[in-house]
Structures are given as C-alpha cells and as structure tokens.
Design a protein around this motif. Structure first.
Motif, mmCIF file in Angstrom:
data_model
loop_
_atom_site.group_PDB
_atom_site.id
_atom_site.type_symbol
_atom_site.label_atom_id
_atom_site.label_comp_id
_atom_site.label_asym_id
_atom_site.label_seq_id
_atom_site.Cartn_x
_atom_site.Cartn_y
_atom_site.Cartn_z
ATOM 1 N N GLN A 67 0.867 -0.930 -0.085
ATOM 2 C CA GLN A 67 0.083 -0.101 -0.109
ATOM 3 C C GLN A 67 1.033 1.120 0.097
ATOM 4 O O GLN A 67 2.022 1.335 0.585
ATOM 5 N N ARG A 68 0.337 2.349 -0.778
ATOM 6 C CA ARG A 68 1.181 3.555 -0.551
ATOM 7 C C ARG A 68 0.773 4.131 0.890
ATOM 8 O O ARG A 68 -0.082 3.893 1.458
ATOM 9 N N ILE A 69 1.676 5.184 1.153
ATOM 10 C CA ILE A 69 1.562 5.873 2.207
ATOM 11 C C ILE A 69 1.160 7.501 1.644
ATOM 12 O O ILE A 69 1.530 7.538 0.641
ATOM 13 N N PHE A 70 0.432 8.168 2.554
ATOM 14 C CA PHE A 70 -0.317 9.647 2.023
ATOM 15 C C PHE A 70 0.238 10.694 2.687
ATOM 16 O O PHE A 70 -0.359 11.674 2.631
ATOM 17 N N SER A 71 1.356 10.586 3.532
ATOM 18 C CA SER A 71 1.654 11.825 4.160
ATOM 19 C C SER A 71 3.209 11.572 4.508
ATOM 20 O O SER A 71 3.813 10.429 4.716
ATOM 21 N N PRO A 72 3.958 12.587 4.498
ATOM 22 C CA PRO A 72 5.519 12.555 5.175
ATOM 23 C C PRO A 72 5.372 12.055 6.687
ATOM 24 O O PRO A 72 6.310 11.369 6.985
ATOM 25 N N ALA A 73 4.390 12.445 7.390
ATOM 26 C CA ALA A 73 4.405 11.958 8.716
ATOM 27 C C ALA A 73 4.108 10.366 8.678
ATOM 28 O O ALA A 73 4.878 9.839 9.776
ATOM 29 N N ASP A 74 3.550 9.581 8.100
ATOM 30 C CA ASP A 74 3.566 8.278 7.930
ATOM 31 C C ASP A 74 4.873 7.673 7.780
ATOM 32 O O ASP A 74 5.114 6.788 8.376
ATOM 33 N N PHE A 75 5.611 8.138 6.955
ATOM 34 C CA PHE A 75 6.854 7.564 6.685
ATOM 35 C C PHE A 75 7.873 8.000 7.760
ATOM 36 O O PHE A 75 8.502 7.385 8.114
ATOM 37 N N ALA A 76 7.841 9.062 8.369
ATOM 38 C CA ALA A 76 8.528 9.634 9.396
ATOM 39 C C ALA A 76 8.283 8.840 10.614
ATOM 40 O O ALA A 76 9.198 8.223 11.354
ATOM 41 N N ASN A 77 7.104 8.555 11.067
ATOM 42 C CA ASN A 77 6.659 7.692 12.154
ATOM 43 C C ASN A 77 7.085 6.421 12.088
ATOM 44 O O ASN A 77 7.240 5.763 12.979
#
Length: 787
Positions: free
Chosen positions: A253-263
């Motif tokens: 699945q894709r992630i949809f925000s920079p925060a998702d990747f950072a977290n």
C-alpha cells in the motif's frame, strides 16, 4: 531550447565528453560489453543494458530492474523481487508509467505488450523471465519510427529474449534468499538440429516469496517459455516464441503523508494478522491481491528478398485473464429490504445493478441490518485516521455479527496482430546510398472487465468467501482496433546520414455495456501525420558520431477513458521530442552525451472526487469519475553514459542525468488551473532533477564480481510540490565463482551471491497518488549448473 537550459547543461556535458575522448585516444583492446547501440545510423539516443547490469540482480528479480542504471531511467518496485505490479513505476525523462499514467512504450522482441496499465495491461516481466532475457534496448526520448506501441509519448523499452545456444545444453538453477524467497529454474537448449538449420530452447521456472514487511504475503509465479530460430538458405529466418505466465501477488500500500513515513518508515499500513474488526481488516494484506495469467506467442519471418530489398512479417497472439482483489469493510446494500433480512446475505443469485443504495456493517442472527447505538462515539483510530460509529463493534449489541465483502474486479484481454516491414536500399552514386523503409501494424483487441462482490463467509474468522457473488456491479467489453503505418527515407552521403519519416495512428475504441445497451459508445482517436527526422555525422575522430533527432509522438485516446463518465472534448496526449548528442564507440571505451528538450501537451488525468486527498479506497467507484486534459509538461536536460575497460580484469560504468521537468497550465487561466489541481511551473511528480550511477566490475579466471551504486535526487509526491521525497542512494553487490575452482567434480557449476540495497537505505520508492516505501537490503544465493 531556452537559454537557461543551454547555460546549465552545455558546459558540463562538453567537459565530460572531452574527457571521454581523451581517454578513448589511448585505447588498445576491444571491450566485451557496449552500452551504446551500434549498427544502422540512428538519429536518436539508443542504449542497451549489459550483462553486468543483469548480474547485479538476482534471478528472482523482475527484468524491469535491469534497466535502472541507464541514464534517464528510474524504475521503482514496491517489492524487492518485483512481485507487485500495483506498486511498479517507470520514469523516463519526465514521462511516467504507473497506476495513473502510461506514457512510456514497451515492446517484447519488437511486438506490442498490449498496454502497461494495471487493469488489463501487462508489463514486460509477464512475458520474459530474467534468465531468458537478451537485454533491453532503451530509447529514452525518441523511439524508432517502427515502434509498435500506443503508449510512447517519449521513449520506449524493448525487452528482448535471448537466442537458443549453438550447442546442446541443459541448465538447472536454484535460488534461495531473504523473505522466504525460492526459485527453481530449468532450461534445455537443443543446439543445432535438422541439418543445422534450427535451434531452440524450452524453459520452466517457479518463483515464490513473501513480502518484506511483516511476512504475510503469498507471492507465487509459474512461468513456461520456448523459442526457436530456423534459417532457410541463408536468406530467410523464421523465429517463434511462446510464453505462459501465471502469478499471484499480494500488494503493498502507498503511504499518504510525510508523517506516515517519518513515524514508521518500515510499514505500509497493511496488516498480516486477521483482527476482530472489519474496518481494520480492510487492510489485511492477503486481501489486496493481483492475479494474472498471460499467454503470448509470436512468429516472425525475416528475409533478404534480393541484394537490395529485405522485409519481415510477424503475427502475434495474446490472452490475459486476471483479477484484482480488495476487502471492503461492509456489505454493499443493493436492494431495499424494508427492514427485513438482507437479500445480499441470503446466498441468492447475484443482483445485477450498477449502483448501491447503502452499506451494511453489522446484522443480527436473522441477517437484519443493525444501526449503531445513538450517541456512541467510535474509538477506532486505524486505518485512514479512524472511522465513525457505524464501523465500531463497541457501538452495537454484544451479539451483533460483523459482515464484510471480498470485491473482485475481473480483467480479460485477447489480442491478435500483424506487423509488416521492408527496407529498400539503392546505390544512387559514389558514396551515396538511399534507403527507403516502411511498415504497417494492425491489432484487433478485446478487453473485458466486470466486477462482483462476495460475502466473507464469517468476517470474524478470516478471508474465506462465498463462491457465489451477491452483487454483479458491472460487466463491459471494450473492443479496439489499432492501425499504424510509417514511411521513412534515409540518405547516406559519405559521412552524413539524413532521415525523414512519416507515420499515422488510427484507433477505434468502443464500449459495450452488458447491463444496458443504451450506455454503448464508440470513440475514434486518429493522429495527424506525425513527422520525425534527423541527421548523423561520422566525425574525423574514429568512432565519434554526432546526431540530432526530432519526433512528433501521440498517445491515442484509448478505451481506458470509456470506463468512466464520457468527456466529449477530450484530446489525445501528444509530445514533441528533440535530441542533440554525441556517441563514441572505441576499443576500450564507449561514451554518449545527449541534450534533450521535450514538450508534452494535453496531459490526461483521472479525477475521483470521492477518494481525493483521503487515501481511502473508493470501493464502489464503478463508472464514476472522469478523465480531463490538464495542460502538459515541458522537460529538458542532458544525459551522460560511459563504459571504460581499464584492462582485461576491470571495467567501470558511469552515467549521469540532469532533468528539469515542469507542469504547463491548461491555458484556461489561473482559476481553472486551481480547480484542476494544476500548478504551472511546479516540478513533475516522481521526476528527480538528477541521477547518477557508478558501477565497477571485476573478473579473473573463475571469479567475477561487481558493485553498483545509484543516487536518485529529490522528487515531489504531489502536484503542489508540498511533499518532498528526499534523495536516496542504493548499492547492489554481486559475487560469483565457477565451480571448477572449488573442486573438479563441480565443473559446470556457478555459485552466485547478490545483495540488493547493500547498505539498507531507507527511502520512498514509487510515486503515484502517494508513495510506496522502498525495499530494504535483500540477499539471495543462486546455484546454476550447465550439463
């Protein structure tokens, strides 16, 4: 080309070319691998993958990955072995093939692949296994005029199969690696037979692996292929190829925000264990699946009819059957049951309706739909930021029964086509030759797509579903006829070659709605006469050639747009591509440098208001949404590539790409651009400004090894350029030893070890409406034996 482009690009390009030529003047030996395509005069950039590029990828890996080190090309796959078509993206000088766009052409031994989109298309890895690859011919910007594809606005990737061996050989291979990956492969080459006129091979392999996240995916692929070449009287050659490929992939699945990747940069928010809540289980990985079966065959006859006239005729056939799966966290309420038991849960024949009236989340023991308790507040926080009380089991009585769907979108396609080509060479005078070339392509295609919804047998237990669907949402057939012709003239005068070519496309699309014939529609998309041409000059420096090329390209409007609301003013996507370059081929060094300037107009984009900016799948989208022309793209830059054989043991390959790709407005004014989500002047999504590759290869006796490193510059994830995917650097290492060095009885064995993403770089890979997380460090060991 604008002045800023010339100031930024030319000094660096000229400096590196000069260095390459100085090195080339000191050459002494012939290289074994030539990156630059040689042969007939080409007025455009043309590069080939090399054996070392294939060695850098383990045999489990998709053949798409072998192209990634060439200048101008960026291939990203969510799965480390390429097991996920959903997350695969191709970027070539600002042109993209992804979930939302298909702008890069793909051919298989010169035959069309039949589109590259997820629903109904097939990328090259469905046709060719890594061990049967003969390399990839890459035209980054201007494709050869005879290219058979309706997707190439700029470059084309021609994936080739390798030829049968001259001598009889049996090859067996076993690979084993991270993420439960295993591969079994066998191939038999007949060698020369039938009075030395014919040679052939047949191969079969099985690949499997899980995902690299939590290890729940069940990815499996079975592949069978065969090829033969028969030569007649040194004048005619008949080539045949057939392949069957059957694959099951569980998606990322894709992630949809920079925060998702950072977290959490190691999780795509899909889960591997079944939970007690349908809303959470909608992201159960085994319910996000791609199933495809492809069968493709071709026959091609090449002939030297006379000393000056040659031609070829080809026929191909392709069948595809497949399915895409999702598990919506509800039952679609298609029939109003007036408060009684829900018909959708009774196991009756499917309801045939294009739309539904609501959703069913929980029922009682009599299959009567329940509503959440008034005033209850949901405690659900995952996925997609949480949900309302209708999804929360805590808002229903304790004996409420959750219900859930398994949604299947079925894809099928059948294609038959013919190709014709000829070359007529005329000696006009001393050192003057004229070559007239022409060709024709016709394809008859039918694509089927239908969607049915199945009830999970017990949503509390797992993903097993009722075989009989409760709802057939739609059923449509999309016939298509494609015609293309081309004519080209090349004039060779001493060291100069001049070419000019014309071609046209005509595509007839239609939609047949099997629910309601009133929805049937036809759409013709034909091109004007498209111009291409250029010139080459063989300089006094031995092996150095200057070229300039220009082409007008079109992507005819295809039946994909007929899936949605019809836009009567839609226009086909078009592009103009210009190249100026140098290429040098010597004994120990090859080098190329290319300046390019592309103009892409009438860019198509799909708009689905229900899913915009939320990331939540619109499970019932059906025919809603529409395609619109949304301006265009201007891209310019330069590319450098060089391969240097230091000595018989060492070689170095390097490439560099500089690209400035920006959006162009719709021409309707700032307010219209804002409504359409166009930001003129912004950088094109998923297009890095710079990329570089440095590879070192070594071989001595039975040993060979190599290390390759690629850096991909910053890219933007969204059209507004608000989310930046930072640059990343990945390295691939391969080490091999032939068995005779270990023991005499291991003669014919080859032991190989490959590590991809050697330093375990964390990064965002593919981009399309969000971003997929790049694969981590992956190791695989392979044993190959030739008998």
């Amino acid at each position: 080309m604008n002045s800023n482009f010339r100031r930024r690009s030319l000094p660096l390009a000229i400096s590196l070319i000069t260095l390459s030529l100085v090195a080339g003047a000191q050459e002494a030996q012939r290289i074994e691998e030539i990156v630059i395509t040689t042969g007939a005069a080409r007025t455009y950039s043309a590069l080939n993958t090399t054996q070392s590029m294939q060695d850098q990828q383990n045999p489990l890996t998709s053949i798409l990955a072998t192209v990634d080190n060439l200048p101008g090309v960026n291939i990203t796959e969510g799965d480390t072995f390429g097991f996920d078509d959903w997350s695969t993206t191709v970027n070539l000088r600002g042109y993209t093939t992804s979930l939302g766009d298909q702008q890069v052409g793909t051919t298989i031994d010169g035959f069309p692949n039949g589109d590259s989109n997820y629903g109904g298309g097939a990328k090259a890895n469905r046709y060719i296994d890594s061990m049967n690859s003969g390399g990839v011919e890459v035209n980054q910007g201007i494709a050869s005029i005879d290219t058979r594809t309706t997707e190439s606005l700029g470059g084309t990737l021609n994936f080739t199969t390798n030829d049968p061996e001259e001598e009889e050989r049996m090859r067996v291979q076993l690979s084993n690696g991270d993420f439960d990956s295993v591969r079994y492969y066998a191939r038999y080459d007949t060698g020369r037979m039938f009075n030395d006129t014919t040679r052939a091979w047949v191969s079969a392999n099985h690949n499997e692996a899980t995902d690299w996240m939590e290890g729940s995916a069940q990815n499996e692929r079975d592949h069978f292929a065969a090829k033969f070449i028969t030569e007649f009287n040194d004048q005619y050659t008949l080539t045949g190829y057939t392949v069957w490929d059957d694959i099951h992939e569980d998606n990322y699945q894709r992630i949809f925000s920079p925060a998702d990747f950072a977290n959490d940069p190691d999780w795509d928010r899909l889960i591997g264990e079944w939970a007690d809540n349908p809303y959470v289980n909608q992201v159960y990985r085994r319910g996000w699946s791609t199933l495809r079966e492809n069968r493709f065959s071709y026959l091609k006859l090449d002939g030297e009819v006379t000393e000056n006239f040659s031609g070829s005729i080809g026929y191909y056939h392709h069948e595809m059957d497949g399915r895409g799966d999702w598990i919506p966290p509800y039952i679609a309420d298609v029939v109003d049951d007036q408060g009684g038991p829900e018909r959708e849960l009774a196991g009756n024949l499917p309801i045939l309706e294009p739309s539904n009236i609501g959703r069913i989340f929980f029922v009682d023991a009599n299959n009567v739909a329940l509503s959440p308790e008034p005033g209850c507040e949901s405690s659900i926080t995952f996925p997609y930021g949480g949900a309302g009380p209708e999804f929360d089991p805590a808002c229903y009585p304790a004996n409420a029964i959750p219900v859930q769907s398994y949604r299947h979108t079925h894809y099928a396609r059948q294609r038959n086509g013919i190709t014709l080509d000829f070359d007529w060479e005329i000696e006009v005078g001393d050192n003057v030759t004229n070559i007239v070339s022409g060709g024709y392509w016709f394809e008859d295609s039918e694509r089927d797509e239908w969607r049915d919804w199945h009830r999970l047998t017990d949503a509390r237990v797992g993903i097993n579903f009722d075989e009989r669907a409760y709802w057939l949402q739609y059923d449509r057939i999309f016939p298509r006829e494609t015609t293309m012709w081309y004519l080209q003239n090349q004039l060779v005068i001493d060291d100069f070659t001049f070419s000019i070519g014309l071609r046209e496309f005509d595509v007839d699309n239609s939609r047949q709605d099997l629910f309601n014939s009133a929805n049937n529609i036809s759409l013709n998309s034909s091109s004007d006469t498209l111009l291409s041409g250029g010139a080459t000059y063989q300089t006094p420096v031995d092996g150095l050639e200057v070229f300039v090329g220009y082409s007008e390209n079109i992507k005819p409007t295809l039946d994909l747009v007929l899936e949605r609301e019809i836009n009567d003013v839609i226009e086909p996507e078009t592009a103009e591509n210009l190249e100026l370059g140098l290429r040098y081929v010597g004994a120990r060094i090859t080098a190329s440098a290319v300046l390019f300037d592309n103009s892409f107009e009438n860019r198509l984009e799909f708009f689905d208001a229900a899913a915009a900016n939320s990331g939540i799948p619109n499970y019932t989208i059906g025919t809603s949404g529409r395609y619109d022309n949304v301006g265009g793209v201007d891209s310019e830059g330069f590319e450098l590539a060089s391969n240097f054989e230091i000595n018989e043991n060492w070689s170095v390959y390097a490439s560099y790409t500089d690209t400035d790709a920006t959006y162009v407005g719709s021409g309707l004014g700032p307010e219209a651009d804002a409504v359409l989500g166009i930001f003129p002047g912004n950088t094109v999504v998923n297009t890095p400004e710079s990329m570089w590759v440095l590879s070192v290869d070594w071989n001595r006796g039975p040993y060979y090894a190599g290390l390759s490193t690629k850096n991909v510059g910053d890219r933007f994830v969204d059209n507004g350029n608000n989310w930046l995917a930072e640059d990343y650097t990945v390295s691939d290492l391969y080490m091999n030893v032939r068995g005779e060095q270990i023991a005499e009885y291991l003669q014919g064995f080859d032991f190989g070890f490959v590590i991809n993403n050697l330093f375990d770089e964390s990064y965002l890979g593919g981009i399309s409406g969000g971003a997929w997380i790049g694969a981590p460090r992956t190791a695989a060991f392979t044993v190959t034996v030739d008998l």
